[in-house]
Each structure stands twice: as C-alpha cells, then as structure tokens.
Design an enzyme around this catalytic site. Sequence first.
Site, mmCIF file in Angstrom:
data_model
loop_
_atom_site.group_PDB
_atom_site.id
_atom_site.type_symbol
_atom_site.label_atom_id
_atom_site.label_comp_id
_atom_site.label_asym_id
_atom_site.label_seq_id
_atom_site.Cartn_x
_atom_site.Cartn_y
_atom_site.Cartn_z
ATOM 1 N N THR A 32 20.598 -26.249 -3.204
ATOM 2 C CA THR A 32 21.098 -24.771 -3.058
ATOM 3 C C THR A 32 20.789 -24.303 -1.858
ATOM 4 O O THR A 32 19.925 -24.610 -0.844
ATOM 5 C CB THR A 32 20.297 -23.971 -4.016
ATOM 6 N N ASN A 83 11.486 -23.998 -2.128
ATOM 7 C CA ASN A 83 11.113 -24.002 -0.786
ATOM 8 C C ASN A 83 11.525 -23.027 0.150
ATOM 9 O O ASN A 83 11.108 -22.931 0.930
ATOM 10 C CB ASN A 83 11.824 -25.573 -0.464
ATOM 11 N N SER A 134 3.959 -23.220 -0.772
ATOM 12 C CA SER A 134 3.090 -22.207 -0.243
ATOM 13 C C SER A 134 2.745 -22.472 1.461
ATOM 14 O O SER A 134 3.903 -22.801 2.179
ATOM 15 C CB SER A 134 1.720 -22.039 -0.891
ATOM 16 N N TYR A 148 3.396 -12.534 6.077
ATOM 17 C CA TYR A 148 3.743 -13.800 5.585
ATOM 18 C C TYR A 148 2.427 -14.248 4.685
ATOM 19 O O TYR A 148 2.725 -14.935 3.470
ATOM 20 C CB TYR A 148 3.684 -14.779 6.586
ATOM 21 N N LYS A 152 2.379 -15.483 0.516
ATOM 22 C CA LYS A 152 2.083 -16.795 0.364
ATOM 23 C C LYS A 152 0.725 -16.801 -0.552
ATOM 24 O O LYS A 152 0.607 -17.693 -1.426
ATOM 25 C CB LYS A 152 1.899 -17.696 1.514
ATOM 26 N N THR A 183 9.623 -28.091 10.903
ATOM 27 C CA THR A 183 10.337 -27.661 10.272
ATOM 28 C C THR A 183 11.237 -26.486 10.977
ATOM 29 O O THR A 183 10.968 -26.347 12.266
ATOM 30 C CB THR A 183 9.993 -26.844 8.793
#
Length: 280
Positions: A32, A83, A134, A148, A152, A183
Amino acid sequence: MSKVFFITGAGRGLGADIARQALAAGHQVVATGRRPERVLETLGGEQENLLATALDITDPAAAEAAVRAAVDRFGRIDVLINNAANFYAGFFEELSDAQVRAQLETNLFGPMNVTRAALPVLRAQRSGHIITVSSLAGVVGVDFCVAYSAAKFGVEGFMESLRHDVEPFGIRTTIVEPGFFRTELLVDSSTTYAELSLDDYAERTAETKKVWESMNGQQAGDPVKLADALVEVAELDEPPLRFIAGDDCLQAVEAKAEELLAQVEASRGSGSGLAHADAV
C-alpha cells in the site's frame, strides 16, 4: 507456507524492501501507498502475488477500503506490517503545535487506523500477526527528535498493551525497534524541519540540521537485510514481542535497560512503603 502480507508505506524505502523480500520468499503481498501506481513501478509491475492499493494511513476510511481490497483479492490477511512513517525534526519549542500533531497523526494514529481496520479480519480468522515498526527513538529519547520520539514511544505503549487484547484470538504482535538504517526516512519527502525559529536555539538547530542531513544515505544499517529479517520473524510460529534491529539499537536498548534498573534501585527507599495502612 505462503502467507498474505499487508504492508504500509510500500512505495519506497523499507516498505518496498519488505515487499520484495516477502514476494521472493513466495508470499502474497498487499503493498500500500498513497500512489499505488508508484508502488507497482517500484516493485516491478503487475504480479500474480502482488496487489498494490491506495492507502493514506491517516484516513480510517482509506484503511478500511484497503483491507477490503486485500481480502477480496487474497481472502485473508496473515501479517500486517505497519511501516509507513515520516519525521518531524527539531527542538520542541521550534516545532509548531500543528507539526507535533501531524507527527502523532501519521506515526501513532496511522498504525492505529490500519490495525483497527484489519483486526476484524484477524479476529474472524482467529490468527494473524501484527508487526509495527517503532524505532530506537521509541525506547530512548533522542536529541532533535522530540515529536518523533513522542509518537514512537506511543507506538510502544499501544503495541505492548494491544498484545493482551488480541492474544486470546490467536493474534501475535511484534514491535520492531530499528537503529539507523539506510532507508528513505531522512530524504526531503519524509523529513520536515521545525517551522519556528528562536534565537536561543538557532546555533544548535543549524548545527544539528547539518548533522541529520549528512546522515542521509550514510547510515550503517542495510534495509534489505532488515527486510529479510522481518520476513523471517513473520514466518515464525512464536514471534518475539520485540525485535531489536541493528548493533547501535541493541547497545542503546541494553544501556536503557541498565539505566531503568538503576533508577528502580535509586527509587526503592522513597518509592516503597507508600500504600495505605489497610492495604499492607
């Protein structure tokens, strides 16, 4: 045994890597993203075991529609991987109220929206596995990451408590705590810096922003290796409640555990013996 993976944020970064590794392992994947055409392009186009579908995780109705599409195509959902995330970076006073709320909306309420949409399917099956990504910043407070980390840390509490809700239905949960992986979290489309500017923070903000920008593409962690490890975790009959990923995060979480134990001992003298006399 083939499973149906439902992955959020699969158009790029770690989500795309997880989708690729799951497909390579013979699983069926619902990938998605806000733009399903981009998801398809990223993952190599139409495939028998792949469904790319639109999902804005901040929209509960979109989450419900994506779950329906997954069940219509594959008949079930075995593994939900929350994610998708973004990053609002800055010192607390320089982050606007709107930015902090936007961070929570995506990184905390987003996984809640998708999980809420998927749970009726998992309960009906009396099986399933919810994996939510997380962060090291969800265990240890990190400089320049107050919004952030707030989100988390919320994810940690949500998932740790959700475990008790859903275990009676045969549903397992795993919190993933990655350290610094290469990432796309630090790319411009995922990172937003504080929109306010205060003189007292100006020098530190400029210096810290340069550090964060220099880290993009230089993180030690390999996201493909992490994706492969997460697929292996999803294939376990008894998955762990927490999966700590990366040497940096393993060291940081171990240090936090030692710090907490030390704080327990430091609090024991004044923190114990506080019950009512009739409760002793």
